[in-house]
Design an enzyme around this catalytic site. Sequence first.
Site, mmCIF file in Angstrom:
data_model
loop_
_atom_site.group_PDB
_atom_site.id
_atom_site.type_symbol
_atom_site.label_atom_id
_atom_site.label_comp_id
_atom_site.label_asym_id
_atom_site.label_seq_id
_atom_site.Cartn_x
_atom_site.Cartn_y
_atom_site.Cartn_z
ATOM 1 N N VAL A 1 0.802 -1.223 0.000
ATOM 2 C CA VAL A 1 0.000 0.000 0.000
ATOM 3 C C VAL A 1 0.836 1.275 0.000
ATOM 4 O O VAL A 1 0.293 2.365 -0.219
ATOM 5 C CB VAL A 1 -0.985 0.032 1.189
ATOM 6 C CG1 VAL A 1 -2.026 -1.060 1.059
ATOM 7 C CG2 VAL A 1 -0.243 -0.040 2.522
ATOM 8 N N TYR B 1 4.927 6.044 14.591
ATOM 9 C CA TYR B 1 3.654 5.319 14.726
ATOM 10 C C TYR B 1 2.565 6.252 15.240
ATOM 11 O O TYR B 1 1.463 6.305 14.687
ATOM 12 C CB TYR B 1 3.835 4.136 15.669
ATOM 13 C CG TYR B 1 2.603 3.280 15.804
ATOM 14 C CD1 TYR B 1 2.284 2.335 14.833
ATOM 15 C CD2 TYR B 1 1.755 3.405 16.906
ATOM 16 C CE1 TYR B 1 1.155 1.547 14.956
ATOM 17 C CE2 TYR B 1 0.623 2.619 17.037
ATOM 18 C CZ TYR B 1 0.325 1.692 16.056
ATOM 19 O OH TYR B 1 -0.809 0.911 16.181
ATOM 20 N N THR C 1 -3.178 -10.312 18.129
ATOM 21 C CA THR C 1 -2.908 -10.567 16.723
ATOM 22 C C THR C 1 -1.461 -11.022 16.570
ATOM 23 O O THR C 1 -0.696 -11.066 17.554
ATOM 24 C CB THR C 1 -3.112 -9.294 15.873
ATOM 25 O OG1 THR C 1 -2.118 -8.321 16.249
ATOM 26 C CG2 THR C 1 -4.503 -8.699 16.084
#
Length: 260
Positions: free
Chosen positions: A70, A164, A201
């Site tokens: 992306v 981030y 995750t």
Amino acid sequence: MGFKETYDLTGRVALITGASSKGIGSESAKVLAEAGAKVFLTARREEQLKAVCAEIEAAGGQAAYAVCDVSSEEQCKAAVEKCVETFGQLDIMVLTAGISGVSASGGPDAWFDTDNWRTMQGINLDGVFFMIKHGWAECAKGGHGSIIPIGSLASWHVDGSAAYTATKAAIRGLVAWFGKNFARAGIPVRVNGMYPGLIETDMTRLAVESETYGPMLLKGIPMGRFGQPTDCANAVLFLASDASSWMTAQHVIVDGGQVA
């Protein structure tokens, strides 16, 4: 319209980025497919994409994929075009692709790592912008478009590295800007963000399962458990469906009460 019909996505097509790992993207694809949508998955790892598609198809859903980084505008554009070529339309985009980057604990050398900064910007932020840029017009054609960028609690407070935190805070701004301005322009595409807390995750598993850090992290969550990808996928379904038809430029936090 009844309850089931409100959440029924039959006849709609969803494109999900970052859908190859065992996390929010792949789980959202499964939930949207179960609700009737045809799903088009993108990520950088082809074998994992194939596996997720196979799982969806085995459950009776329709799925296809394209390998996509992306951070490349050309690849984002190509993925949107491939989705429309495959399924004939595009109605929903769930933009989950993202990386955590260098930890903030690394000291000034890590804080000011230029390569890390650019990598984080490319994947976490540019990828969202590129997908909206090349997908919004397709989402508008059906009259009920929904774009759902995925931020994090770093969209609300400092978390992780400077890069981030900056990228995730910027996603919150993009959600508000595009949601408000699409609505003002009469474009039938809603833009709402979903902001997960600490979800179990592939990205977080080491921290969550750590005997040292796991219990400490858990203490910060009022509901007393780590989130699961399904918790986030269910929120994505709400934002993708007609159940949220009078919502745009809004922010849905799924964090067990942590940010409060």
